[in-house]
Design an enzyme around this catalytic site. Sequence first.
Site, PDB file in Angstrom:
ATOM      1  N   GLU B 279       0.825  -1.207   0.000  1.00  9.79           N
ATOM      2  CA  GLU B 279       0.000   0.000   0.000  1.00  9.79           C
ATOM      3  C   GLU B 279       0.865   1.265   0.000  1.00  9.79           C
ATOM      4  O   GLU B 279       0.575   2.216  -0.715  1.00  9.79           O
ATOM      5  CB  GLU B 279      -0.937  -0.016   1.205  1.00  9.79           C
ATOM      6  CG  GLU B 279      -2.112   0.933   1.051  1.00  9.79           C
ATOM      7  CD  GLU B 279      -3.283   0.552   1.953  1.00  9.79           C
ATOM      8  OE1 GLU B 279      -3.244  -0.529   2.582  1.00  9.79           O
ATOM      9  OE2 GLU B 279      -4.227   1.345   2.024  1.00  9.79           O
ATOM     10  N   GLU B 282       2.203   1.633  -3.340  1.00  8.33           N
ATOM     11  CA  GLU B 282       1.165   2.123  -4.250  1.00  8.33           C
ATOM     12  C   GLU B 282       0.973   3.630  -4.070  1.00  8.33           C
ATOM     13  O   GLU B 282       0.825   4.370  -5.043  1.00  8.33           O
ATOM     14  CB  GLU B 282      -0.156   1.375  -3.987  1.00  8.33           C
ATOM     15  CG  GLU B 282      -1.223   1.665  -5.038  1.00  8.33           C
ATOM     16  CD  GLU B 282      -2.571   0.996  -4.733  1.00  8.33           C
ATOM     17  OE1 GLU B 282      -2.663   0.220  -3.757  1.00  8.33           O
ATOM     18  OE2 GLU B 282      -3.529   1.287  -5.475  1.00  8.33           O
ATOM     19  N   SER B 319      -7.336   1.874  -2.785  1.00  5.73           N
ATOM     20  CA  SER B 319      -6.116   1.113  -3.011  1.00  5.73           C
ATOM     21  C   SER B 319      -6.504  -0.255  -3.548  1.00  5.73           C
ATOM     22  O   SER B 319      -7.509  -0.826  -3.130  1.00  5.73           O
ATOM     23  CB  SER B 319      -5.361   0.958  -1.694  1.00  5.73           C
ATOM     24  OG  SER B 319      -4.481  -0.133  -1.790  1.00  5.73           O
ATOM     25  N   LYS B 358     -15.666  -9.441   7.663  1.00  5.84           N
ATOM     26  CA  LYS B 358     -14.623 -10.320   7.133  1.00  5.84           C
ATOM     27  C   LYS B 358     -15.219 -11.628   6.639  1.00  5.84           C
ATOM     28  O   LYS B 358     -14.662 -12.283   5.772  1.00  5.84           O
ATOM     29  CB  LYS B 358     -13.559 -10.596   8.196  1.00  5.84           C
ATOM     30  CG  LYS B 358     -12.710  -9.394   8.532  1.00  5.84           C
ATOM     31  CD  LYS B 358     -11.660  -9.119   7.480  1.00  5.84           C
ATOM     32  CE  LYS B 358     -10.917  -7.826   7.744  1.00  5.84           C
ATOM     33  NZ  LYS B 358     -10.130  -7.386   6.578  1.00  5.84           N
ATOM     34  N   GLU B 361     -16.243 -10.745   3.231  1.00  6.43           N
ATOM     35  CA  GLU B 361     -15.067 -10.566   2.371  1.00  6.43           C
ATOM     36  C   GLU B 361     -14.476 -11.909   1.963  1.00  6.43           C
ATOM     37  O   GLU B 361     -14.103 -12.118   0.816  1.00  6.43           O
ATOM     38  CB  GLU B 361     -14.007  -9.745   3.121  1.00  6.43           C
ATOM     39  CG  GLU B 361     -12.764  -9.456   2.305  1.00  6.43           C
ATOM     40  CD  GLU B 361     -11.691  -8.732   3.112  1.00  6.43           C
ATOM     41  OE1 GLU B 361     -11.446  -9.132   4.267  1.00  6.43           O
ATOM     42  OE2 GLU B 361     -11.105  -7.777   2.597  1.00  6.43           O
ATOM     43  N   GLU B 366     -13.761 -12.442  -5.864  1.00  3.59           N
ATOM     44  CA  GLU B 366     -12.423 -11.942  -6.247  1.00  3.59           C
ATOM     45  C   GLU B 366     -11.330 -12.574  -5.374  1.00  3.59           C
ATOM     46  O   GLU B 366     -10.158 -12.516  -5.724  1.00  3.59           O
ATOM     47  CB  GLU B 366     -12.331 -10.420  -6.062  1.00  3.59           C
ATOM     48  CG  GLU B 366     -13.297  -9.602  -6.894  1.00  3.59           C
ATOM     49  CD  GLU B 366     -14.607  -9.349  -6.168  1.00  3.59           C
ATOM     50  OE1 GLU B 366     -14.872 -10.016  -5.151  1.00  3.59           O
ATOM     51  OE2 GLU B 366     -15.382  -8.489  -6.628  1.00  3.59           O
ATOM     52  N   CYS B 503     -10.773  -1.346  14.418  1.00  4.20           N
ATOM     53  CA  CYS B 503     -11.061  -2.763  14.671  1.00  4.20           C
ATOM     54  C   CYS B 503     -11.188  -3.092  16.161  1.00  4.20           C
ATOM     55  O   CYS B 503     -11.838  -4.071  16.517  1.00  4.20           O
ATOM     56  CB  CYS B 503      -9.985  -3.632  14.061  1.00  4.20           C
ATOM     57  SG  CYS B 503      -9.681  -3.240  12.342  1.00  4.20           S
TER      58      CYS B 503
END
Lengths: 154, 573
Positions: B279, B282, B319, B358, B361, B366, B503
């Site tokens: 990240e 990036e 990102s 999560k 996810e 993907e 979190c």
Amino acid sequence: MKIKVEEILQQYPQAGRDSLIPILQSVQDSIGYLSEESVVQVSRYLKMPASKIFGVATFYNQFRFTQPGKYHVMVCRGTACHVLGSATVLEEVEKCLKVKPGQTTKDRLFSLEVVACIGACGLAPVISINGEFHAKVTTESIHSIFETYRQKEV
Amino acid sequence: MDLNIEVNNNVLSARPGDTILDALNRIGMKVPTLCHLKGLLPTGSCRMCVVEVEGRKNLVTACSEPVTNGMKIKTHSARVIESRKTIVELLLSNHPDDCLYCERNGSCELQKLAEDLHVRERRISGNKNNYRLDVSSASLVRDPAKCILCGRCVRVCEEIEGVSAIEFVGRGSKTFIGTSFNHGLNLSTCVNCGQCIMVCPTGALKEKPHIDEIRTKLADPAKTVVIHYAPSITISLAEEFGFKPGQNIGGIINAALRRIGFNYVFDTSFSADLTIMEEASELVHRITTGGTLPMITSCCPGWVKYAEEFQHEILPNLSSCKSPQQMMGAVIKSYFAEVEGINPADIYSVSVMPCTAKKFEQQREEMTQNGISDVDAVLTTRELARLIRLFGIDMDNIDPELADSPLGTRSSAGKIFGVSGGVMEAAIRSAHYFITGKELLKFQVNAVRGLAGRKEAKIVIDGLEIGVAVVSGLKNAEILMEEVKNGRNDIHFIEVMACPGGCINGGGQPIGTNEESLRARMKSLYEIDEHDAIKVSHKNPYIIELYDKFLGKPLGHKSHHLLHTKYQVRDVN
């Protein structure tokens, strides 16, 4: 249908959430019920979550969420009708049409709605079909009333 | 100037602008509440907090009534107690009464109220609620039968998260909490953050359980069962086992997981370091090559789904990095499988997350390689506690152990991912190194620390001024995104976390999480950072080894394939 709702929304320029109920009423007047698609359209227009609109609309008895049948049946459950047995009338209508209040028959011929009072207490127990009143109905007469409407469609 | 109020014949002081409830809480007196949510405007709808005020005919709700000078209040008069008790009795009258089988047995507010008010017989009995369970969501299970309509989930969903997936539907005794057109939660705008679970007083909302499936895999000798736990787990699980809030029990967790039968125990903080490598690279790449800015973090799956639903214009700003959970999953089934010589299809990969999103996810299409999921199951902090109890592990008398190599070593930069601002701070540390080739003199970035919903700072790296913003709670994210869309261009990097505070306050954390425990958890994470030797992700020796032996370089071909993802526009209402 989408275009109709679009036209209605155009009559409410710069509307805020206080215009929600008048808009929903116009939509129902125009397409007969509040379709999911129309609620989403209104939700995007008013920038209001669809869940909120659904919450508001379900609070009021006046809004329906299924397409009404060709004949819209209203069973009066007001005081006078209640005293003269409208609970049994409703039960019989449900049995005869095989739907619950708020639903429409599979052939889309009849839809059923329960109302508090339709202002015809002298005719109790009363049901109204597309605005036409049927007075002093009985469990027997109900079947023949619906049979007459069904015959019209054959 | 302080006001004087008289509470149960004691003269006490209160501050102007206080509600009766605020004033009572400050002087150490408790009044039961149900619909009240700290920080949000009171609705006064549950009537649980009623008190008697002299001169007023009716009982008054303490949560919404401002104090006045000389106000005489009775908090526990016979009339008040009788009234509160009746409310609880009415709430119980149509409740399913299946406490022994309920997820929240022992942590249920309704149960506690009934006990505190000595409800010991059934005086009122009504028709039991009868609704269908909503199991459609990948993350949450809704049981409207147990709902007492306090409305806290509706308010959190709207006012903190800006999602409004759920709302009161219908009227009167037939009211229930539902979604738009009564579709399942999976078809709603729900982003799976689980904040509704955290505020639910009863068992009406819970996470989708994955424990049983994991037990089956643990018993399967053909499977190599690997587990890794998120940065905040080691400091939040403590409360479930009676340790003091914020205590770091990572070593004990490692040992416990091995006793349960997991073959390998890793630390997701390792892949948090990996996320930072990708990240921060990036970010540097985007800044130096004129890429889309501001770049926005993508490690929070609640935020990602929210952006896919409501913020289509800013999807290119996200990102492309997968979250630490998914990076870990991808590395386990590629690098680790290669090193250990295990067929990726025979690995069952479990993660422990403070998060319900999560679970969503993990099953995104993907997040697969050649048809194999990166991660196979996700446990919340609460589920991990349940699993540990089920396997009879005595957390007080087990010796701490280290996590396994090579994916069990972390820097403290990866560890602070657990708190809002942590990803930002970790990324700044590495970005500074990537740009200048030198380490920061002072690693601590105070401007992005703390529990505030929004933090902003200007960071100067080698003469280059970088504007950063950190938001938590999606309502705060929405406001910031509107500013960005309206042309604000002094921000280059944004961290977004769906849960307020990050979190450590996730939807999978222990029930009963409050501000005090949040502060303890935050403090603990920053203390770990203070004391650790390796404070930057790019100095983690195993990260360096991973790039040397397997990945090549950050943003390289292999990284792109394994560690990056793409987003989709979601059309939901």
